[in-house]
Design an enzyme around this catalytic site. Structure first.
Site, mmCIF file in Angstrom:
data_model
loop_
_atom_site.group_PDB
_atom_site.id
_atom_site.type_symbol
_atom_site.label_atom_id
_atom_site.label_comp_id
_atom_site.label_asym_id
_atom_site.label_seq_id
_atom_site.Cartn_x
_atom_site.Cartn_y
_atom_site.Cartn_z
ATOM 1 N N ASN A 9 0.865 -1.181 0.000
ATOM 2 C CA ASN A 9 0.000 0.000 0.000
ATOM 3 C C ASN A 9 0.899 1.228 0.000
ATOM 4 O OD1 ASN A 9 -1.798 2.035 0.549
ATOM 5 N ND2 ASN A 9 -2.358 1.311 2.599
ATOM 6 N N LYS A 11 0.079 4.274 -0.277
ATOM 7 C CA LYS A 11 -0.558 5.443 0.356
ATOM 8 C C LYS A 11 -0.337 6.701 -0.479
ATOM 9 C CE LYS A 11 -0.293 3.154 4.803
ATOM 10 N NZ LYS A 11 -0.217 3.249 6.250
ATOM 11 N N HIS A 95 -9.629 1.000 4.513
ATOM 12 C CA HIS A 95 -8.384 1.131 5.286
ATOM 13 C C HIS A 95 -8.640 2.032 6.497
ATOM 14 C CE1 HIS A 95 -4.336 2.357 6.390
ATOM 15 N NE2 HIS A 95 -3.919 1.263 5.789
ATOM 16 N N GLU A 97 -7.097 4.396 7.720
ATOM 17 C CA GLU A 97 -6.887 5.828 7.460
ATOM 18 C C GLU A 97 -8.117 6.432 6.785
ATOM 19 O OE1 GLU A 97 -3.131 5.349 5.504
ATOM 20 O OE2 GLU A 97 -2.228 4.788 7.416
ATOM 21 N N GLU A 167 -5.695 -5.168 10.267
ATOM 22 C CA GLU A 167 -4.655 -4.194 10.546
ATOM 23 C C GLU A 167 -4.976 -3.461 11.849
ATOM 24 O OE1 GLU A 167 -2.495 -2.873 6.736
ATOM 25 O OE2 GLU A 167 -4.367 -1.762 6.795
ATOM 26 N N GLY A 173 2.204 1.964 10.847
ATOM 27 C CA GLY A 173 3.159 3.065 10.760
ATOM 28 C C GLY A 173 3.839 3.402 12.069
ATOM 29 N N SER A 213 3.109 -2.460 10.298
ATOM 30 C CA SER A 213 4.560 -2.545 10.513
ATOM 31 C C SER A 213 5.159 -3.898 10.127
ATOM 32 C CB SER A 213 4.908 -2.173 11.959
ATOM 33 O OG SER A 213 4.495 -0.841 12.239
HETATM 34 P P1 PGA Z 1 2.676 0.056 7.697
HETATM 35 O O1 PGA Z 1 1.243 0.285 7.004
HETATM 36 O O2 PGA Z 1 3.245 -1.205 7.105
HETATM 37 O O3 PGA Z 1 3.490 1.280 7.320
HETATM 38 O O4 PGA Z 1 2.454 -0.066 9.151
HETATM 39 C C1 PGA Z 1 0.355 -0.764 6.783
HETATM 40 C C2 PGA Z 1 -0.918 -0.266 6.182
HETATM 41 O O5 PGA Z 1 -1.400 0.794 6.589
HETATM 42 O O6 PGA Z 1 -1.512 -0.897 5.266
#
Ligand code: PGA
Length: 251
Positions: A9, A11, A95, A97, A167, A173, A213
């Site tokens: 992803n 983003k 997601h 976010e 997730e 993140g 992560s």
């Molecule tokens: P990350 O993000 O690997 O940077 O923690 C995962 C995601 O949001 O899909």
């Protein structure tokens, strides 16, 4: 029997030039990967160029979101069929976010999942609890509601083109990944719920990805868990070598 999926992803990162470079670098690094499906999710503006470069390789392309209408007066939205037209095979839906910053609800996730499936896309439906929810001991209730409402009204046939991504919001993140056991127990609960809703064989076939992560040095432990069928990778997918190392976790 479940083919693992490793999805990146990207983003809100990378210009068209940067995205096309990244997929060009990635292709040879993962060309030998067998028994794993590889997906990358660039920003909308880069989708069609990335898809052109990925065509004919083992790298598939996802959008990071979609709308649920095919067309109309919906300024700023992108329909699933336009994502197909741009070369996407997959779309990420719900997601955290999007839920956190853009008001996505289980209802909008459900609308989008149905529309994506109708358009012939594979829907990567994301679920996850916040830290406050985990600490309050309501993780399983939160995930259960997200799964149930997000996938409401889908048929067993539809489910064959659904991938669920678990997730935990507190692991995205933050560099703080869920332990293998913490992830596994939630994955197992999702699979059990899918069994109740869609039957045991649909549940046995559903791919459930872990995200939060995921890095080259923790992917193996996660992938040894019985109900973890892949990863949705943010930060570590932005560099070809680290994403390829995750794809090639079993090599
Ligand atoms: P990350 O993000 O690997 O940077 O923690 C995962 C995601 O949001 O899909």
């Amino acid at each position: 029997m479940r083919t693992p999926v490793i999805a990146g992803n990207w983003k809100l990162f990378k210009t068209i030039g940067e995205a096309t470079s990244l997929v060009s670098e990635l292709k040879p690094l993962v060309a030998g990967a067998t028994g794993v499906e590889i997906v990358v999710a660039p920003v909308f503006t880069a989708l069609s160029r990335v898809a052109d470069i990925a065509a004919g390789s083992n790298v598939q392309v996802a959008a990071q979101d979609c709308f649920w209408k095919e067309e109309g007066a919906y300024t700023g939205e992108v329909a699933p069929k336009l994502l197909k037209d741009a070369g996407c095979s997959h779309v990420i839906i719900g997601h955290s976010e999007r839920r956190q910053f853009f008001g996505e609800t289980d209802q909008t996730v459900n609308n989008k999942a149905k529309a994506a499936l109708d358009a012939g896309l594979t829907a990567i439906v994301c679920v996850g609890e916040t830290l406050a929810e985990r600490e309050a001991g309501v993780t399983f209730a939160v995930i259960g509601k997200q799964v149930k409402e997000g996938l409401a009204g889908l048929s067993v046939d539809n489910l064959a083109r659904v991938i669920v991504a678990y997730e935990p919001v507190w692991a995205i993140g933050t560099g703080k990944t869920a332990s293998d056991e913490q992830a596994q127990e939630v994955h197992a609960s999702i699979r059990a719920l899918i069994g109740e809703l869609f039957g045991t064989s649909a549940a046995a076939e559903l791919r459930i990805l872990y995200g939060g992560s995921v890095k080259p040095d923790n992917v193996k432990g996660l992938m040894t868990q019985a109900d973890i069928d892949g990863a949705l990778v943010g930060g570590a997918s932005l560099v070809a070598e680290s994403f390829a190392a995750i794809v090639n976790y079993g090599a």
